[in-house]
Design a protein around this motif. Structure first.
Motif, PDB file in Angstrom:
ATOM      1  N   SER A 141      18.571  -2.354  27.507  1.00  0.00           N
ATOM      2  CA  SER A 141      17.723  -1.196  27.763  1.00  0.00           C
ATOM      3  C   SER A 141      16.430  -1.638  28.450  1.00  0.00           C
ATOM      4  O   SER A 141      16.344  -2.750  28.974  1.00  0.00           O
ATOM      5  CB  SER A 141      17.437  -0.466  26.440  1.00  0.00           C
ATOM      6  OG  SER A 141      16.737   0.732  26.674  1.00  0.00           O
ATOM      7  N   SER A 200      11.487   4.436  30.782  1.00  0.00           N
ATOM      8  CA  SER A 200      12.737   3.680  30.948  1.00  0.00           C
ATOM      9  C   SER A 200      13.373   4.046  32.291  1.00  0.00           C
ATOM     10  O   SER A 200      14.555   4.375  32.365  1.00  0.00           O
ATOM     11  CB  SER A 200      13.709   3.981  29.798  1.00  0.00           C
ATOM     12  OG  SER A 200      13.153   3.681  28.545  1.00  0.00           O
ATOM     13  N   CYS A 242      15.179  -5.764  25.457  1.00  0.00           N
ATOM     14  CA  CYS A 242      14.877  -4.802  26.516  1.00  0.00           C
ATOM     15  C   CYS A 242      14.233  -5.465  27.733  1.00  0.00           C
ATOM     16  O   CYS A 242      13.377  -6.340  27.597  1.00  0.00           O
ATOM     17  CB  CYS A 242      13.910  -3.736  25.997  1.00  0.00           C
ATOM     18  SG  CYS A 242      14.688  -2.346  25.183  1.00  0.00           S
TER      19      CYS A 242
END
Length: 322
Positions: A141, A200, A242
């Motif tokens: 992510s 994101s 991430c």
């Protein structure tokens, strides 16, 4: 005639009322919930061969265990061989004697090593002689502000979360075609693949790209099942790995105990239900994600109004499970 129209109006009102209630109380989309109660059981996959990438932890690990409980043969792959071996032992133990050591194949594999994807695939086929389901679960992510993301991060994230997935899936598809197998490709997408997640940007773009790739595949004339599985916030260690806005820098945060996240065990179980029933699109997550996804996907004008009311700050809190 008036009675008829009144009856139709009442039925329509009740229909939408029940839908809204279900959006509020369920931890999955309505179809997946119904299938978990009335659909094909996970045991319908018993004896099938399922390959799960990114299976050393998190959703991949719990999916492997959920399938092993019902006698599904597994290839589990990831970079971390020691963790994979632990998952293998857990799978065999949870199968209650149905699976033996040869029924859970451990494959140390880096998804970015696309030049050797064919070699990895052949190792799986050499072991099991066939493959029924490929679950593309490996990926990372991201946490970063859109305007600060270095273009190298965009490229690195897409290489892992998109291009490696597409490449391995094409190998599997060609195997299915050559051997006249109606195979099954599954992809771990995200709620960010359905609506944009603030903070994101690259990850959201990558997940949307996967939906585009596999929707196009679904519309081509192949005898194939394609499942896009979209988890919301899940209690895993994903935050540590991430991407950020800077190449080579990881987010390196942990999920907090007070965060409102679905357990990885529950997610793995629902993922297994989706595979058994060959759903095209499924999502899971705790309140209020279900409501947000239904509105975001099917009522865009309501979504615009909701975004004005809720605001970006609360949407970011939803992404972070707070």
């Amino acid at each position: 005639m008036a009675f008829f129209f009144n009856f139709v109006a009442i039925c329509t009102l009740l229909y939408f009322l029940v839908q809204i209630i279900l959006w509020l109380v369920l931890d999955s989309d309505i179809e997946l919930f119904i299938l978990s109660k009335l659909g094909k059981p996970i045991s319908s996959l018993k004896g099938k061969v399922v390959w799960i990438t990114g299976a050393s932890s998190g959703i991949g690990r719990e999916l492997a265990i959920a399938l092993a409980k019902h006698g599904v043969k597994l290839c589990i792959s990831a970079r971390n061989i020691s963790e994979l071996l632990k998952v293998k032992q857990d799978c065999i133990a949870q199968s209650n004697g149905v699976l033996g050591p040869n029924d859970v194949y451990v494959l140390q594999m880096d998804m970015l090593d696309v030049n050797h994807h064919n070699d990895y695939f052949n190792m799986v086929i050499d072991h099991f002689k066939t493959l029924d389901v490929l679950v593309n679960n490996a990926g990372r992510s991201q946490r970063a502000e859109w305007n600060n993301i270095n273009i190298k991060v965009d490229r690195e994230l897409f290489e892992l979360d998109v291009f490696a997935v597409v490449h391995l899936s094409r190998i599997a598809l060609n195997f299915f075609v050559r051997n006249s197998i109606k195979g099954h490709l599954a992809v771990t997408s995200s709620a960010a693949g359905l609506i944009g997640a603030p903070g994101s940007g690259t990850y959201t773009g990558a997940k949307h790209a996967l939906h585009g790739y596999f929707e196009a595949l679904r519309n081509e004339p192949f005898e194939l099942n394609v499942t896009m599985f979209c988890p919301g916030p899940i209690a895993t260690n994903f935050l540590q790995e991430c991407f950020t806005d800077t190449p080579g820098v990881k987010y390196n945060q942990t999920v907090r105990p007070e965060d409102r996240r679905m357990t990885s065990e529950r997610c793995g179980y629902l993922y297994a239900v989706a595979l058994a029933n060959k759903t095209q699109l499924s999502w899971v997550g705790t309140f209020p994600l279900n409501l947000v996804l239904y509105i975001g996907c099917y009522y865009p004008n309501v979504k615009k109004l909701l975004m004005k009311i809720v605001g970006m700050r609360r949407l970011r809190q939803l992404r972070d499970s707070r």
